[in-house]
Design an enzyme around this catalytic site. Sequence first.
Site, PDB file in Angstrom:
ATOM      1  N   ASP A   8       0.832  -1.206   0.000  1.00 24.39           N
ATOM      2  CA  ASP A   8       0.000   0.000   0.000  1.00 24.39           C
ATOM      3  C   ASP A   8       0.874   1.266   0.000  1.00 24.39           C
ATOM      4  O   ASP A   8       2.104   1.185  -0.018  1.00 24.39           O
ATOM      5  CB  ASP A   8      -0.909  -0.065   1.244  1.00 24.39           C
ATOM      6  CG  ASP A   8      -2.290   0.524   1.002  1.00 24.39           C
ATOM      7  OD1 ASP A   8      -2.441   1.338   0.074  1.00 24.39           O
ATOM      8  OD2 ASP A   8      -3.216   0.177   1.759  1.00 24.39           O
TER       9      ASP A   8
ATOM     10  N   ASP B 262     -10.168   3.215  -3.504  1.00 20.44           N
ATOM     11  CA  ASP B 262     -10.859   2.003  -3.033  1.00 20.44           C
ATOM     12  C   ASP B 262     -12.279   1.889  -3.589  1.00 20.44           C
ATOM     13  O   ASP B 262     -13.025   2.867  -3.652  1.00 20.44           O
ATOM     14  CB  ASP B 262     -10.940   2.013  -1.497  1.00 20.44           C
ATOM     15  CG  ASP B 262      -9.575   1.829  -0.866  1.00 20.44           C
ATOM     16  OD1 ASP B 262      -8.560   1.805  -1.587  1.00 20.44           O
ATOM     17  OD2 ASP B 262      -9.527   1.710   0.372  1.00 20.44           O
TER      18      ASP B 262
HETATM   19  C1  GLA Z   1      -6.016   1.188   1.486  1.00 17.47           C
HETATM   20  C2  GLA Z   1      -6.108   0.168   0.339  1.00 17.47           C
HETATM   21  C3  GLA Z   1      -7.189  -0.839   0.655  1.00 17.47           C
HETATM   22  C4  GLA Z   1      -6.883  -1.527   1.984  1.00 17.47           C
HETATM   23  C5  GLA Z   1      -6.715  -0.507   3.080  1.00 17.47           C
HETATM   24  C6  GLA Z   1      -6.197  -1.138   4.361  1.00 17.47           C
HETATM   25  O1  GLA Z   1      -7.149   1.954   1.563  1.00 17.47           O
HETATM   26  O2  GLA Z   1      -6.373   0.822  -0.864  1.00 17.47           O
HETATM   27  O3  GLA Z   1      -7.313  -1.780  -0.390  1.00 17.47           O
HETATM   28  O4  GLA Z   1      -5.710  -2.303   1.815  1.00 17.47           O
HETATM   29  O5  GLA Z   1      -5.782   0.507   2.707  1.00 17.47           O
HETATM   30  O6  GLA Z   1      -5.947  -0.219   5.363  1.00 17.47           O
END
Ligand code: GLA
Length: 395
Positions: free
Chosen positions: A159, A214
């Site tokens: 990430d 997301d």
């Molecule tokens: C980010 C990523 C998600 C998930 C969260 C976890 O938002 O894009 O897919 O992994 O972090 O904290």
Amino acid sequence: MTQRQWACTMLAATVTCSVLISAPVRAQVHRLDDGLARTPPMGWNTWNKFACNVSERLIRETADAIVSSGMRDAGYRYVVIDDCWQVYRDTAGTIVADPQRFPSGMKALADYIHSKGLLFGIYTDAGTATCQGRPGTHDHEEQDARTYAAWGVDYVKEDWCNARGLTARAQYKKFHDALVATGRPIVLSICEWGSNRPWDWAPGTGHLWRTTDDISDNWASMLYNYDLSAMHQDVAGPGGWNDPDMLEVGNGGMTDDEYRAHLALWAIAAAPLIAGNDVRTMSAATRDILTNREVLAVDQDSLGEQGWLAEQPAPGLQLWVKPLEDGSRAVALLNRSGAEAQMSVDWKAIGLLPGRAAVRDLWAHADRGTFAAGYGAAVPSHAVLMLKVTPVKGH
Ligand code: GLA
């Protein structure tokens, strides 16, 4: 991409069309060629349904359910623990898994997952801390890669939270190199949300890269992510895939028709298929969507082309096409509008030469017959008609 569409449409009646349908840009993209992710990775991840509520019990039960539901045999292989499994670093700097939630440790969990014929994935972050404030991998890249390899990790999602001042391209390359140095084949999932133009550099660094922020479990979010990913169609292929984020199928925010459209579009996009539901308690309808082998075969087709928008005859009515290795075309007639609509596909629009072609409906599992120039049917609102169109030899 647009140029290619129009050229093909204009020239569809000539023999050159099938030449035009292969993407000239793809040849110039240097994707990883290490034997991994030759087709888009398939698996399951904790985040969409469970967020920080992860545990060894959840992972073991889910691995069991992935096997008993038929998901493993349909192709879902990577079982990935997302954020919140890690708590701190020990005095030697080694990352430590939450001892309350993972009392047997990660090596034992990996062994269990492997014993089920599945593969093990884990999450980290390129910055100083993960998005949920757990230790990040910055300045511990080699050490973490070695730890993961020793545990038996097969897939790492990295990430991009808390990475201020860092350069995405360099950081992901550093982690990729650290993974390679372990000698263990490990898929690298780049997750910087499309914020540093990963389509320009990620193909040589990771096996998949997020193109978007997301996903949420609703129709608008799903389409938004799909549309953004479609803009980078030309860089995807064996070894490297655009990732519009994980699946929401079965999480309750969409109708089954919408979930069918979600999976169909991800398949047309040759997107990674990482389920994000509670596999232990899913309905038969959800299981049937996730394990539709005819749709999954479109995603996993060895040609590895990401599909594109071939036509939009009216606002909200779209024809998406993906060429397949056997010379056929996967087609998604997508009705984004609020009302049922009559929709059709013309062989010219999908780059087929004039002549009869056989039509199979991939959600109905039904052959519809052979047709000379095209095929049409009513498509409900917020639904997709997904077809495989195969030219009939000798016609
Ligand atoms: C980010 C990523 C998600 C998930 C969260 C976890 O938002 O894009 O897919 O992994 O972090 O904290």
